[in-house]
Design an enzyme around this catalytic site. Sequence first.
Site: not given
Length: 499
Positions: A302, A332, A334, A343, A351, A416, A429, A432, A458, A465
């Site tokens: 976002c 990301r 990680e 992950r 989003e 979450d 998770e 969110n 947001c 996931r």
Amino acid sequence: MKFYLKAIINFSKDLEGIDIGKILKDSKEILEKGAPKGKGAKIISWKVENNILLIEIESSKWVRPHDGLFRLKNFLSDKLGKKYKVGVRGTSGSLYMITLTLPKEPKEEVTIPFVREIKFKGKKCTLILENLDEEFLRKNYIDRIISLVEEKVNNQYYRGKEEFHEVMWQSKPRKHFFDKDPSQEMEKRNWVKHRGRGQWIFGPIATKIMKTFESIVYDELLKPLGFQEVIIPKAVTWDVWTKSGHAKNLYPEIYYICPPKTRNKEEWENIIDFYKITNEVPIDAIKENIKSPIGGMSYAQCPPLWPYFQNKVIADESLPIKVFDRSGTSMRYESGGIHGIERVDEFHRIEIVWIDYHEGVTKIRDEIVECYKKIFNDILELEWRMSWVTPWFMSQEGLTGLAEKDKNKRDVGTIDFESFLPYSKSWLEFQNVSNNGDKYPKGFGVKSQTGKQLYSGCSGVGLERWLVTFIAQKGMEPKNWPSKFKERIGELPKEIKFL
Ligand code: SER
Ligand code: ZN
């Protein structure tokens, strides 16, 4: 707090014959401006050497010595310019000493850029800085250095502490149809394929499942609540992350973006030729030919929307703003280890972003939670729960462990959504939802028509996931899938077989 600065001011000419002592005495008033009487910055000694004034300034919490120094510089420029035709040149500090009392006693040493030495005695802290140029003094780095010491000491108390986490709501237990690791099992049947670091290819079946999730979110949440689709850039430049707060902490997790130094083909000729001869990409030579990073790949999705609203006044008739983006991936870097599609470094997310006054943002957050409940309980029939956690916009800034602990005040912050994974007997998770408070409108200078503070919220729907969650609980045989989901997905594509 106690501040001591030893500085020099350079002049265009020798100061011989000028009564500097008298002028400095007269400067007393300007050094006290803004402070209670007798509490401002004070000159404790001075000496003239040819065209240089050496000076020591002290102060407590009121006027900082470097502010005093610049006030003095202007004052001297005024007094000496007209009458003696002496101009004030630069100034610099040879020694800066700060003594302060910290809110907490440090557990270990800290280091800070620009600071030569930091001494601790209980909560008392002394900072010693040397050879400071005019820019350093003028830009008020000192105050930010003090805040950073406090922040680092404070963090020593949080480090290693888990993110704040408290379960708020839990679904009923469900029958599970699978006890294996979804990533491994899906890879065995070519539903997905792992590609290097945290990146996956989703084949036709996995993609159809993810696209069905997307359409469920659209039909059950985005459409009924009136969200409009937007396309948010996926290359994020530093100006966005300085305003969103990510520039404070994100560096080890960024996939950096470096443009070429030039478009001119001649300057790339060596690299092109080298590859043609060796069949190897000359990475080191490329490094020489690219610019410093202009930013990085989308991280929280976002933040790069906000320049659309930056420094604007949103008309009341346009509120609430309700938009969503599903135009690309976030990335990301990680930490190592294989986690399957739970992950990943590159991931897909819807989003959802909304902007309104405070009550409106909270109300929309609650409506969104209701829609999710319906999706997870009635359509996907999941075993899942909601937890109150450290807000994402704080944890991404490095402020782990912080969250509103008082149950009655839980309004701004993050919930979450976690699903139960039978194969690992743990909770994951998978998305969110947050009321982000005034952080983004403030950070990007977004105002309302009435002048009342705007808030924003947001929600990030992590499609990888969701896929792990669904397969982990329901397995890979459609006959075990909930009927409402089966109706929506229709027939699955055929599995691709390799010989
Ligand atoms: N922007 C939020 C996050 O990064 C929701 O996606 O967690
Ligand atoms: Zn977000």
